[in-house]
Scaffold this motif. Structure first.
Motif, PDB file in Angstrom:
ATOM      1  N   TYR A 287     -16.279  32.902  -2.408  1.00 28.19           N
ATOM      2  CA  TYR A 287     -15.536  34.046  -1.870  1.00 28.19           C
ATOM      3  C   TYR A 287     -15.908  34.293  -0.407  1.00 28.19           C
ATOM      4  O   TYR A 287     -15.047  34.592   0.432  1.00 28.19           O
ATOM      5  N   ARG A 288     -17.187  34.182  -0.094  1.00 28.50           N
ATOM      6  CA  ARG A 288     -17.624  34.384   1.299  1.00 28.50           C
ATOM      7  C   ARG A 288     -17.062  33.285   2.201  1.00 28.50           C
ATOM      8  O   ARG A 288     -16.637  33.558   3.327  1.00 28.50           O
ATOM      9  N   LEU A 289     -17.098  32.062   1.731  1.00 29.38           N
ATOM     10  CA  LEU A 289     -16.609  30.944   2.544  1.00 29.38           C
ATOM     11  C   LEU A 289     -15.119  31.045   2.799  1.00 29.38           C
ATOM     12  O   LEU A 289     -14.613  30.506   3.796  1.00 29.38           O
ATOM     13  N   THR A 290     -14.422  31.735   1.920  1.00 23.85           N
ATOM     14  CA  THR A 290     -12.970  31.882   2.074  1.00 23.85           C
ATOM     15  C   THR A 290     -12.586  33.303   2.498  1.00 23.85           C
ATOM     16  O   THR A 290     -11.476  33.769   2.243  1.00 23.85           O
ATOM     17  N   ASP A 291     -13.554  33.986   3.126  1.00 24.06           N
ATOM     18  CA  ASP A 291     -13.320  35.308   3.736  1.00 24.06           C
ATOM     19  C   ASP A 291     -12.830  36.364   2.746  1.00 24.06           C
ATOM     20  O   ASP A 291     -11.958  37.182   3.057  1.00 24.06           O
ATOM     21  N   ARG A 292     -13.429  36.365   1.557  1.00 20.06           N
ATOM     22  CA  ARG A 292     -13.134  37.396   0.564  1.00 20.06           C
ATOM     23  C   ARG A 292     -14.426  38.142   0.222  1.00 20.06           C
ATOM     24  O   ARG A 292     -14.910  38.106  -0.909  1.00 20.06           O
TER      25      ARG A 292
END
Length: 397
Positions: A287-292
């Motif tokens: 989620y962090r890597l995909t800006d969530r």
């Protein structure tokens, strides 16, 4: 805080066994989407068969047959042979999380992990005509460090029982007595034997899946992605309801930048075991890597709350802080780990590293000496001893 979970994989150096789900459905009732295995980005590589993994070679069989000299083996006789393996493990086992050996390989080289040694014990017992049952040991979350990765591990052991024929036949009357078979538990971890953690039975197919998943994880660490994929696929084909293998496959998809299928694979792993903390942490990372970030934070906060009093988790965070050159934060985590459990050599080793990087060689030597005293396995003692000798040489110059 949880960025460390980009390196935490469900590698079970004795078997990756996390807390089972508390929901009403079982993993066997969950629909499995095996189309997630259809990935043309990887080239198929050979993996050993189940027979290859559990097979004893002719020399081992001959040695066993000679040991018992044609007599019907009893549990007490077999216990002597297995006790040799256990005692040798306690005395000289050089535990290696990457040493995922077949039964025959483990027989000739006991420097293996507990999963491999349990497979060996199973094959020995099977050859001698005994009944065996693999068990998951419900230990607290524990991390091991391998080649810069934090590996979440679990543990298995083996219960060996005399068959009904051997135990229950009354030689005088010829009447079969329905008494409970005698059994012994073979456990290659002295801490597990001493603390008597609860256990639950697992199948041979689950053990096979764990073996494949272990090997796949080690190939992934070496960036041998074709081999890693082939082993994860073999693990899922061996036991499609094993959440750990799906979780490791998700990590492989993530590190090869296949984020969409990685997320679907994590979801499959969680459908099989909603309490798989490793998968939850890796999902948060994705989620962090995909800006969530909004989706990542509640998972991270919940996991951190659940793990904050786990000394092994504090050591993981300490090592992460060291990698980020945050010595003050690393010191806090290693000190917290030490306070939670004063007998863990890894926390003292972490403190030694912090003080070494700060240039305080006297304190570094103090904590390194303590790590040496508390370590149990020879490979740890050898590692600390060599570092101590080097540190003492540096201090004199």
């Amino acid at each position: 805080m949880m960025s460390t979970l980009n390196k935490v994989m469900t590698i079970f150096t004795f078997a990756s066994l996390l807390t089972l789900s508390g929901c009403s459905s079982t993993s066997e009732e969950v629909t499995v989407d095996k189309s997630l295995l259809n990935n043309t980005a990887f080239a198929k590589q050979p993996v050993p068969s189940q027979e290859d993994i559990f097979q004893l070679d002719a020399t081992i069989k001959m040695q066993l047959d000679s040991y018992f000299k044609g007599s019907t083996p009893t549990l007490s006789h077999t216990q002597k042979l297995l006790r040799f393996l256990v005692d040798n493990g306690d005395a000289s086992l050089s535990y290696q999380s990457g040493a995922n050996l077949t039964a025959s390989q483990a027989y000739y080289d006991l420097n293996a992990n507990c999963l491999s040694l349990s497979i060996l014990a199973f094959s020995l017992a099977e050859h001698l005509g005994f009944e065996s049952q693999f068990q998951r040991v419900h230990i607290p979350e524990y991390w091991d460090q391998t080649q810069g990765y934090s590996l979440l591990t679990g543990h298995v052991n083996l219960v060996i029982s005399e068959s009904s024929f051997i135990l229950n036949k009354n030689t005088t009357t010829g009447v079969t007595l329905y008494t409970r078979p005698r059994s012994l538990t073979v456990d290659f971890d002295p801490n597990s034997r001493q603390q008597k953690f609860p256990t639950s039975a697992i199948t041979k197919q689950r053990i096979l899946a764990m073996f494949y998943s272990n090997r796949g994880a080690m190939h992934m660490i070496k960036q041998e992605y074709d081999h890693a994929f082939s082993y994860f696929k073999a693990a899922i084909n061996a036991d499609e309801h094993y959440s750990g293998a799906w979780g490791n496959l998700g990590v492989l998809y993530r590190v090869t930048q296949q984020h969409k299928i990685a997320e679907k694979t994590y979801q499959q792993a969680l459908a099989l075991n909603i309490d798989n903390k490793t998968v939850l942490g890796n999902m948060a990372l994705l989620y962090r890597l995909t800006d969530r970030i909004a989706l990542a934070k509640p998972i991270e906060e919940k996991l951190n709350l659940q793990r904050k009093n786990n000394p092994y988790y504090q050591i993981v965070l300490g090592n992460e802080a060291l990698e980020n050159n945050n010595l003050a934060l690393a010191l806090r985590h290693f000190n917290r780990a030490r306070k939670l459990d004063t007998k863990l050599h890894s926390s003292y080793f972490g403190l030694a590293k912090v003080h070494y990087y700060r240039g305080n060689l006297e304190q570094a030597e103090k904590y390194l000496s303590q790590a040496y005293k508390l370590s149990e396995y020879k490979h740890d003692k050898k590692r600390y001893q060599s570092k101590l000798q080097w540190l003492q040489t540096v201090a004199k110059n």
